[in-house]
Design an enzyme around this catalytic site. Structure first.
Site, PDB file in Angstrom:
ATOM      1  N   HIS A 138       0.812  -1.204   0.111  1.00 58.07           N
ATOM      2  CA  HIS A 138      -0.006   0.095  -0.087  1.00 58.07           C
ATOM      3  C   HIS A 138       0.839   1.278  -0.051  1.00 58.07           C
ATOM      4  O   HIS A 138       2.165   1.276   0.588  1.00 58.07           O
ATOM      5  CB  HIS A 138      -1.209  -0.064   0.863  1.00 58.07           C
ATOM      6  CG  HIS A 138      -0.682   0.264   2.472  1.00 58.07           C
ATOM      7  ND1 HIS A 138      -0.943  -0.426   3.462  1.00 58.07           N
ATOM      8  CD2 HIS A 138       0.146   1.232   3.105  1.00 58.07           C
ATOM      9  CE1 HIS A 138      -0.458  -0.209   4.868  1.00 58.07           C
ATOM     10  NE2 HIS A 138       0.205   0.976   4.341  1.00 58.07           N
ATOM     11  N   GLU A 143      -5.079   0.776  -0.040  1.00 58.38           N
ATOM     12  CA  GLU A 143      -5.017  -0.613   0.131  1.00 58.38           C
ATOM     13  C   GLU A 143      -4.936  -1.423  -1.212  1.00 58.38           C
ATOM     14  O   GLU A 143      -5.565  -0.952  -2.038  1.00 58.38           O
ATOM     15  CB  GLU A 143      -5.797  -1.068   1.262  1.00 58.38           C
ATOM     16  CG  GLU A 143      -5.866  -0.528   2.660  1.00 58.38           C
ATOM     17  CD  GLU A 143      -4.711  -1.082   3.588  1.00 58.38           C
ATOM     18  OE1 GLU A 143      -3.808  -1.958   3.030  1.00 58.38           O
ATOM     19  OE2 GLU A 143      -4.521  -0.909   4.613  1.00 58.38           O
TER      20      GLU A 143
HETATM   21  C1  GLP Z   1       0.905   3.547   6.985  1.00 61.19           C
HETATM   22  C2  GLP Z   1       0.773   5.020   6.469  1.00 61.19           C
HETATM   23  C3  GLP Z   1       1.806   4.898   5.102  1.00 61.19           C
HETATM   24  C4  GLP Z   1       2.853   4.362   5.538  1.00 61.19           C
HETATM   25  C5  GLP Z   1       2.981   2.650   5.762  1.00 61.19           C
HETATM   26  C6  GLP Z   1       3.971   2.017   6.118  1.00 61.19           C
HETATM   27  O1  GLP Z   1      -0.159   2.678   6.443  1.00 61.19           O
HETATM   28  N1  GLP Z   1      -0.290   5.424   6.169  1.00 61.19           N
HETATM   29  O2  GLP Z   1       1.687   6.236   4.372  1.00 61.19           O
HETATM   30  O3  GLP Z   1       3.725   4.279   4.405  1.00 61.19           O
HETATM   31  O4  GLP Z   1       2.198   2.861   7.121  1.00 61.19           O
HETATM   32  O5  GLP Z   1       4.848   2.540   7.467  1.00 61.19           O
HETATM   33  P1  GLP Z   1       6.098   2.397   8.108  1.00 61.19           P
HETATM   34  O6  GLP Z   1       6.841   3.425   7.433  1.00 61.19           O
HETATM   35  O7  GLP Z   1       5.983   2.539   9.508  1.00 61.19           O
HETATM   36  O8  GLP Z   1       6.410   1.036   7.515  1.00 61.19           O
END
Ligand code: GLP
Length: 238
Positions: A138, A143
């Site tokens: 995503h 999603e």
């Molecule tokens: C969430 C955010 C996304 C982000 C993703 C991954 O779902 N809405 O924008 O890219 O998490 O997060 P992380 O960087 O903590 O792995």
């Protein structure tokens, strides 16, 4: 897509911060698309450090965040509004009027999504957008299954996404919905920089690298864009 591999998370964060700061130097009025999540934290801390040394770093910069939870007040520590204050905005000289985040408390969420799209367009469109990557592919909160031509919209969060964010909502139920820029909103950005770090992103990165576009893998939409940089560390790179 241009791929850049860094030895570790620190080097990736340094590389990402440099790209963002160079974009501001090239155009002090640049319009940024900004992510939340763990991945951009190192980039933000380096930007804060650099801007404490630089005069008027963010003075004319405009920022649009990718997404926000529905039903979470801005002053709740789990909101993305609070995240951005904590990690970037309150430490740099950005004009609060130039920081935009969807309003997840709006009485009519559809109207709010349309308003957000309009405000991006009337600012002149996104110049450079930074993205994290979900382990299921995503981007923002788009999603798997989200149409590639989607604009800003309300989404039901998947169970895995809600679990991943549960630590921020100990005092209340984890939000069930969010407002997110759509995939087409993101693709309208003139330049896109995707950041991925750590072994838990390895499968998603391998799939992105394969170049096959598929509706069940939102990040693959980036393959249709002509100016995308993917920054990975070795742990995320197979
Ligand atoms: C969430 C955010 C996304 C982000 C993703 C991954 O779902 N809405 O924008 O890219 O998490 O997060 P992380 O960087 O903590 O792995």
């Amino acid at each position: 897509m241009n791929w850049e591999t860094f030895p570790d998370y620190d080097a990736l964060s340094e590389g990402a911060a440099r790209i963002l700061l160079d974009a501001i130097r090239a155009d002090p009025k640049v319009i940024l698309g900004l992510p939340t999540g763990d991945t951009p934290l190192g980039m933000y801390s380096r930007i804060v450090a650099a801007c404490s040394r630089e005069y008027r770093c963010f003075r004319d910069v405009v920022a649009f965040n990718l997404d926000e939870y529905v039903g979470i007040p801005r002053d709740h520590p789990g909101s993305y509004f609070a995240f951005m204050q904590r990690h970037l905005f309150k430490h740099v000289d950005i004009d609060p009027a130039n920081t935009h985040i969807p309003n997840g408390m709006a009485p009519d969420l559809k109207v709010e999504c349309a308003r957000y799209e309009r405000s991006i367009a009337s600012a002149g469109g996104l110049g450079i957008t930074f993205l994290g990557l979900g382990s299921n592919g995503h981007i923002a909160f788009n999603e798997p299954g989200t149409p590639f031509d989607s604009r800003t919209h309300v989404v039901a969060l998947s169970e895995s996404t809600r679990k991943a964010n549960a630590a921020f909502f100990l005092d209340q139920p984890v939000p069930t919905h969010a407002i997110t820029m759509g995939i087409a909103t993101i693709l309208d950005s003139r330049e896109i920089v995707l950041l991925a770090s750590g072994a838990k992103k390895r499968d998603a990165i391998a799939r992105l690298r394969s170049g096959t576009q598929a509706g069940d893998f939102p990040a693959s939409a980036l393959g249709t864009h002509s100016n995308v940089r993917v920054l990975v560390d070795e742990a995320a790179s197979s």
